[in-house]
Design a protein around this motif. Structure first.
Motif, PDB file in Angstrom:
ATOM      1  N   ILE A  34      -6.545  -6.854  -7.692  1.00  0.00           N
ATOM      2  CA  ILE A  34      -6.360  -5.410  -7.579  1.00  0.00           C
ATOM      3  C   ILE A  34      -4.895  -5.027  -7.492  1.00  0.00           C
ATOM      4  CG2 ILE A  34      -6.895  -3.351  -6.224  1.00  0.00           C
ATOM      5  CD1 ILE A  34      -9.313  -4.604  -7.596  1.00  0.00           C
ATOM      6  N   SER A  35      -4.119  -5.784  -6.695  1.00  0.00           N
ATOM      7  CA  SER A  35      -2.741  -5.374  -6.453  1.00  0.00           C
ATOM      8  C   SER A  35      -1.887  -6.570  -6.065  1.00  0.00           C
ATOM      9  CB  SER A  35      -2.702  -4.320  -5.335  1.00  0.00           C
ATOM     10  OG  SER A  35      -1.381  -3.969  -4.996  1.00  0.00           O
ATOM     11  N   VAL A  36      -0.614  -6.497  -6.430  1.00  0.00           N
ATOM     12  CA  VAL A  36       0.375  -7.495  -6.031  1.00  0.00           C
ATOM     13  C   VAL A  36       1.460  -6.768  -5.243  1.00  0.00           C
ATOM     14  CG1 VAL A  36       2.074  -9.195  -6.784  1.00  0.00           C
ATOM     15  CG2 VAL A  36      -0.072  -8.912  -8.066  1.00  0.00           C
ATOM     16  N   GLY A  37       1.764  -7.251  -4.046  1.00  0.00           N
ATOM     17  CA  GLY A  37       2.722  -6.565  -3.186  1.00  0.00           C
ATOM     18  C   GLY A  37       3.977  -7.374  -2.930  1.00  0.00           C
ATOM     19  N   THR A  38       4.464  -7.288  -1.700  1.00  0.00           N
ATOM     20  CA  THR A  38       5.683  -7.991  -1.301  1.00  0.00           C
ATOM     21  C   THR A  38       5.299  -9.229  -0.506  1.00  0.00           C
ATOM     22  OG1 THR A  38       5.868  -6.705   0.749  1.00  0.00           O
ATOM     23  CG2 THR A  38       6.920  -5.800  -1.219  1.00  0.00           C
ATOM     24  N   THR A  39       6.272  -9.811   0.183  1.00  0.00           N
ATOM     25  CA  THR A  39       5.999 -11.022   0.962  1.00  0.00           C
ATOM     26  C   THR A  39       5.109 -10.760   2.164  1.00  0.00           C
ATOM     27  OG1 THR A  39       8.044 -10.679   2.214  1.00  0.00           O
ATOM     28  CG2 THR A  39       8.150 -12.140   0.291  1.00  0.00           C
ATOM     29  N   ASN A  40       5.019  -9.518   2.612  1.00  0.00           N
ATOM     30  CA  ASN A  40       4.199  -9.250   3.791  1.00  0.00           C
ATOM     31  C   ASN A  40       3.380  -7.969   3.695  1.00  0.00           C
ATOM     32  OD1 ASN A  40       6.183  -7.341   3.989  1.00  0.00           O
ATOM     33  ND2 ASN A  40       6.934  -7.981   6.008  1.00  0.00           N
ATOM     34  N   ARG A  41       3.257  -7.424   2.490  1.00  0.00           N
ATOM     35  CA  ARG A  41       2.513  -6.174   2.375  1.00  0.00           C
ATOM     36  C   ARG A  41       2.064  -5.933   0.941  1.00  0.00           C
ATOM     37  NH1 ARG A  41       4.796  -0.102   3.898  1.00  0.00           N
ATOM     38  NH2 ARG A  41       2.778   0.947   4.012  1.00  0.00           N
ATOM     39  N   THR A  42       0.882  -5.394   0.792  1.00  0.00           N
ATOM     40  CA  THR A  42       0.417  -4.956  -0.515  1.00  0.00           C
ATOM     41  C   THR A  42      -0.276  -3.609  -0.350  1.00  0.00           C
ATOM     42  OG1 THR A  42      -0.970  -5.498  -2.423  1.00  0.00           O
ATOM     43  CG2 THR A  42      -1.760  -6.209  -0.288  1.00  0.00           C
ATOM     44  N   LEU A  43       0.024  -2.685  -1.225  1.00  0.00           N
ATOM     45  CA  LEU A  43      -0.531  -1.343  -1.135  1.00  0.00           C
ATOM     46  C   LEU A  43      -1.731  -1.227  -2.068  1.00  0.00           C
ATOM     47  CD1 LEU A  43       2.774   0.752  -1.179  1.00  0.00           C
ATOM     48  CD2 LEU A  43       1.374   0.146   0.813  1.00  0.00           C
ATOM     49  N   VAL A  44      -2.869  -0.835  -1.497  1.00  0.00           N
ATOM     50  CA  VAL A  44      -4.078  -0.661  -2.296  1.00  0.00           C
ATOM     51  C   VAL A  44      -4.742   0.650  -1.902  1.00  0.00           C
ATOM     52  CG1 VAL A  44      -4.538  -3.100  -2.748  1.00  0.00           C
ATOM     53  CG2 VAL A  44      -5.350  -2.059  -0.615  1.00  0.00           C
ATOM     54  N   HIS A  45      -5.473   1.222  -2.849  1.00  0.00           N
ATOM     55  CA  HIS A  45      -6.198   2.466  -2.609  1.00  0.00           C
ATOM     56  C   HIS A  45      -7.684   2.191  -2.817  1.00  0.00           C
ATOM     57  CE1 HIS A  45      -7.634   6.581  -3.111  1.00  0.00           C
ATOM     58  NE2 HIS A  45      -6.508   6.979  -2.548  1.00  0.00           N
ATOM     59  N   PRO A  46      -8.541   2.749  -1.974  1.00  0.00           N
ATOM     60  CA  PRO A  46      -9.982   2.530  -2.143  1.00  0.00           C
ATOM     61  C   PRO A  46     -10.475   2.829  -3.555  1.00  0.00           C
ATOM     62  CG  PRO A  46      -9.565   3.605  -0.055  1.00  0.00           C
ATOM     63  CD  PRO A  46      -8.245   3.543  -0.766  1.00  0.00           C
ATOM     64  N   ARG A  47      -9.866   3.785  -4.212  1.00  0.00           N
ATOM     65  CA  ARG A  47     -10.258   4.125  -5.586  1.00  0.00           C
ATOM     66  C   ARG A  47     -10.116   2.918  -6.506  1.00  0.00           C
ATOM     67  NH1 ARG A  47      -7.011   8.049  -6.081  1.00  0.00           N
ATOM     68  NH2 ARG A  47      -5.265   6.813  -6.819  1.00  0.00           N
ATOM     69  N   GLU A  48      -9.006   2.196  -6.362  1.00  0.00           N
ATOM     70  CA  GLU A  48      -8.768   1.023  -7.194  1.00  0.00           C
ATOM     71  C   GLU A  48      -9.687  -0.130  -6.810  1.00  0.00           C
ATOM     72  OE1 GLU A  48      -4.765   0.506  -6.066  1.00  0.00           O
ATOM     73  OE2 GLU A  48      -3.944   1.889  -7.569  1.00  0.00           O
ATOM     74  N   ILE A  49      -9.948  -0.247  -5.530  1.00  0.00           N
ATOM     75  CA  ILE A  49     -10.749  -1.363  -5.031  1.00  0.00           C
ATOM     76  C   ILE A  49     -12.209  -1.261  -5.468  1.00  0.00           C
ATOM     77  CG2 ILE A  49     -11.679  -2.402  -2.909  1.00  0.00           C
ATOM     78  CD1 ILE A  49      -8.962  -1.768  -1.624  1.00  0.00           C
ATOM     79  N   PHE A  50     -12.753  -0.037  -5.445  1.00  0.00           N
ATOM     80  CA  PHE A  50     -14.180   0.123  -5.706  1.00  0.00           C
ATOM     81  C   PHE A  50     -14.506   0.514  -7.147  1.00  0.00           C
ATOM     82  CE2 PHE A  50     -13.922   0.625  -1.088  1.00  0.00           C
ATOM     83  CZ  PHE A  50     -14.915  -0.260  -0.695  1.00  0.00           C
ATOM     84  N   ALA A  51     -13.503   0.764  -7.967  1.00  0.00           N
ATOM     85  CA  ALA A  51     -13.756   1.182  -9.351  1.00  0.00           C
ATOM     86  C   ALA A  51     -14.577   0.137 -10.098  1.00  0.00           C
ATOM     87  CB  ALA A  51     -12.433   1.442 -10.078  1.00  0.00           C
TER      88      ALA A  51
END
Length: 223
Positions: free
Chosen positions: A141-158
């Protein structure tokens, strides 16, 4: 002569399989056309269309033990191309080995996402299952940094919605440190669980993985 020139112009104007695949997605090509994409071109004696059909016929007539040897016997393939085809098949097999596997407990999904623990940045992944808890698809779903990744429920459940999935498992890696959840992990899990309930999809677990361990929200009674 005019008719011949017209036919040639129409042939040249016709989109090739690369253009059609870029336009319609990787699921668009037939098996023969996928081989065309892998090989790139044919030979003077064996055009790509005929060569790809010969390769498909040989794939259907070969076992893993004699596949490369049989492919090499096709004029225009050779050792390098035979290895490329065999490697593509093996990669596809490995990437889709999870299909129809049953997930009954959190540890069942870990082997199929464990390779993300080697990544230097956080990767957020979802796994969807059908009513029998058979894996449908594992999706990055998403690629973030060394200690954080930003995701939105819309992207996760699509993907889960489009696949009519019965349940979903979320997973992300901790590149450094322990696999215990952060405050942000806990809060985002609550949001995702609520979103899943609204959509009628079972939120089965949120798993955090490291190179040597994993943390399951379900196993720790946090769902």
């Amino acid at each position: 002569m005019d008719n011949i020139n017209l036919q040639l112009e129409e042939l040249n104007d016709k989109p090739d399989i690369r253009e059609l695949t870029l336009r319609n997605g990787i699921y668009y090509p037939s098996d023969e056309e996928l081989i065309m994409l892998i090989l790139g071109r044919g030979t003077r004696k064996n055009p790509i269309e005929l060569l790809s059909q010969e390769v498909i016929d040989m794939l259907n007539a070969s076992n893993d033990e004699n596949l490369i040897q049989n492919l090499v016997s096709i004029e225009g393939v050779g050792t390098s191309r035979a290895l490329v085809i065999a490697a593509a098949l093996e990669l596809g097999r490995r990437r889709n080995s999870y299909q129809k596997k049953t997930v009954n407990k959190p540890s069942d999904i870990v082997p199929y996402v464990q390779h993300y623990s080697l990544k230097p940045t956080e990767h957020f992944v979802t796994a969807t299952v059908n009513g029998a808890h058979e894996l449908i698809k594992i999706r990055l779903i998403s690629v973030g940094t060394t200690n954080r990744t930003l995701v939105h429920p819309r992207e996760i459940f699509a993907g889960a919605v489009s696949e009519h999935a019965s349940g979903i498992i979320c997973c992300h890696n901790h590149p450094y440190g322990k696999c215990s959840p952060s405050h942000a992990d806990v809060e985002s899990t609550k949001v995702l669980q609520q979103a899943a309930g609204i959509l009628g999809i079972t939120f089965m677990d949120h798993i955090i993985i490291t190179k040597n361990d994993y943390f399951s929200f379900l196993e720790h009674d946090m769902l």
